[in-house]
Structures are given as structure tokens and as C-alpha cells.
Design a protein around this motif. Structure first.
Motif, short mmCIF file in Angstrom:
data_model
loop_
_atom_site.label_atom_id
_atom_site.label_comp_id
_atom_site.label_asym_id
_atom_site.label_seq_id
_atom_site.Cartn_x
_atom_site.Cartn_y
_atom_site.Cartn_z
N LYS A 2 0.99 -1.42 -0.01
CA LYS A 2 0.24 0.22 -0.40
C LYS A 2 0.49 0.85 -0.08
O LYS A 2 0.09 2.22 -0.72
N ARG A 3 2.16 1.33 0.76
CA ARG A 3 3.01 2.65 1.11
C ARG A 3 3.43 2.68 -0.77
O ARG A 3 3.98 3.88 -1.09
N LEU A 4 3.03 1.61 -1.36
CA LEU A 4 4.46 1.65 -2.74
C LEU A 4 3.10 2.74 -3.41
O LEU A 4 3.69 3.72 -4.47
N LEU A 5 2.26 1.82 -3.38
CA LEU A 5 0.66 2.52 -4.53
C LEU A 5 0.55 4.00 -4.30
O LEU A 5 0.15 4.31 -5.35
N LYS A 6 0.88 3.90 -2.64
CA LYS A 6 0.68 5.94 -2.05
C LYS A 6 1.62 6.43 -3.08
O LYS A 6 1.26 7.49 -3.70
N TRP A 7 3.29 5.95 -2.55
CA TRP A 7 3.78 7.15 -3.28
C TRP A 7 4.04 6.96 -4.96
O TRP A 7 3.89 7.70 -5.73
N LEU A 8 3.95 6.14 -5.98
CA LEU A 8 3.70 6.16 -7.10
C LEU A 8 2.09 7.21 -7.26
O LEU A 8 2.33 8.12 -8.29
N LEU A 9 1.11 7.10 -6.67
CA LEU A 9 0.15 7.55 -6.65
C LEU A 9 0.37 9.29 -6.66
O LEU A 9 0.02 9.98 -7.57
N ILE A 10 0.87 9.66 -5.79
CA ILE A 10 1.65 10.87 -5.01
C ILE A 10 2.66 11.04 -6.74
O ILE A 10 2.40 12.21 -7.11
N ALA A 11 3.82 10.48 -7.12
CA ALA A 11 4.17 10.79 -8.04
C ALA A 11 3.75 11.29 -9.15
O ALA A 11 4.55 12.15 -9.84
N PHE A 12 2.75 10.12 -10.13
CA PHE A 12 1.50 10.22 -10.87
C PHE A 12 1.28 12.33 -11.07
O PHE A 12 1.24 12.43 -11.74
N THR A 13 0.59 11.95 -9.60
CA THR A 13 0.06 13.25 -9.21
C THR A 13 0.65 14.58 -9.85
O THR A 13 0.28 15.00 -10.71
#
Length: 156
Positions: A2-13
Motif C-alpha cells: 500500500k505504501r508503494l502504491l501511495k507513493w506512485l500515486l503521489i508521484a504521478f499526480t
């Protein structure tokens, strides 16, 4: 996970926000350079007085194409037609293929929009027309190479 998915979503945004901000502000940064280039090319290619109040670039008006807008465009003839207005338009919008600016040598104009245009066409008794304003290169029989412009336009 979940942490990796959260960071990927933040980076993409963050990347999307950066691209949108660049698309909004970069045309304004280069607006004066674009106006100077347009005036220079028009003066080299046209035998008429061409004036406009403002030149602006927008990316999102006809996305994904770039839109060049010239406000209060006025084209007045020279020589025999020096007091005759060929064209006046509230604004003219050129929809330019963005990828042709990046990759090709020719600028591709997809559409031309005229807002409140007034076009006056005159033909003199000797057959000379006021709309024949393109400067033609003189034919020279010498072998000296001529300097060509790096500005090319292709209209489909």
C-alpha cells in the motif's frame, strides 16, 4: 504494498500537475519571442502592412494542438493599394500541430479560424489584384546561392 502504491500515486499526480502548469505558463513566457518572430517572417514574406495588437499561444484551446491567436489583425496593401484594407479580423486563430513544432521542419496548420472577418478584394483595370501580396524571390541567373528561411508552413 500500500505504501508503494501511495507513493506512485503521489508521484504521478505531481507529474501531471507539473505538465499542466508548464503547458499553462510556458506559452506566456515565450509570447514576446513568438510575436517578434511572427512580425519578422511576415515582413519578409508579404508586400503589405500587417498589424495586430497581441499574439498569444494556448495549448488547451484546441487540445492537443497549439493555438496561435492574433488579435485585431489588419492587412493593408502597398503601392497602388496603400489606402485599401485587404483584411481586418477581430482575431485569427491558427490551430498548429504541436508535434510538427517538435519533430519536423514544417509547421502544420490544421485549422484557421477567423472571428468577425472583413475581406475586401479589388481588381484594377490592368488586372492587378490587392490580394497578390506575397513577395516573390527574384530570378537571378548568377550562380550565387540564395539564403533560404528556416520557416516552412504546410496547410492541409
Amino acid at each position: 504494498m500500500k505504501r508503494l502504491l501511495k507513493w506512485l500515486l503521489i508521484a504521478f499526480t505531481g507529474l501531471v500537475i507539473l505538465v499542466v502548469a508548464a503547458a499553462l505558463f510556458l506559452p506566456r513566457v515565450y509570447q514576446d519571442n513568438v510575436r517578434a518572430d511572427i512580425e519578422k517572417e511576415i515582413n519578409q514574406k508579404v508586400n503589405a502592412t500587417v498589424t495586430f495588437d497581441e499574439a498569444s499561444l494556448k495549448l488547451f484551446k484546441h487540445f492537443p494542438n497549439l493555438t496561435l491567436t492574433l488579435d485585431n489583425l489588419c492587412i493593408v496593401g502597398k503601392d497602388e493599394f496603400k489606402s485599401d484594407t485587404l483584411t481586418h479580423a477581430k482575431n485569427i486563430q491558427l490551430e498548429i500541430n504541436l508535434w510538427s513544432l517538435i519533430g519536423k521542419k514544417e509547421v502544420e496548420i490544421n485549422s484557421i479560424y477567423l472571428v468577425q472577418p472583413e475581406i475586401n478584394v479589388y481588381v484594377l483595370k490592368n488586372g492587378k489584384t490587392n490580394y497578390d501580396i506575397v513577395k516573390y524571390a527574384p530570378v537571378d541567373s548568377s550562380d550565387t546561392p540564395t539564403k533560404s528561411s528556416s520557416f516552412h508552413v504546410a496547410v492541409d
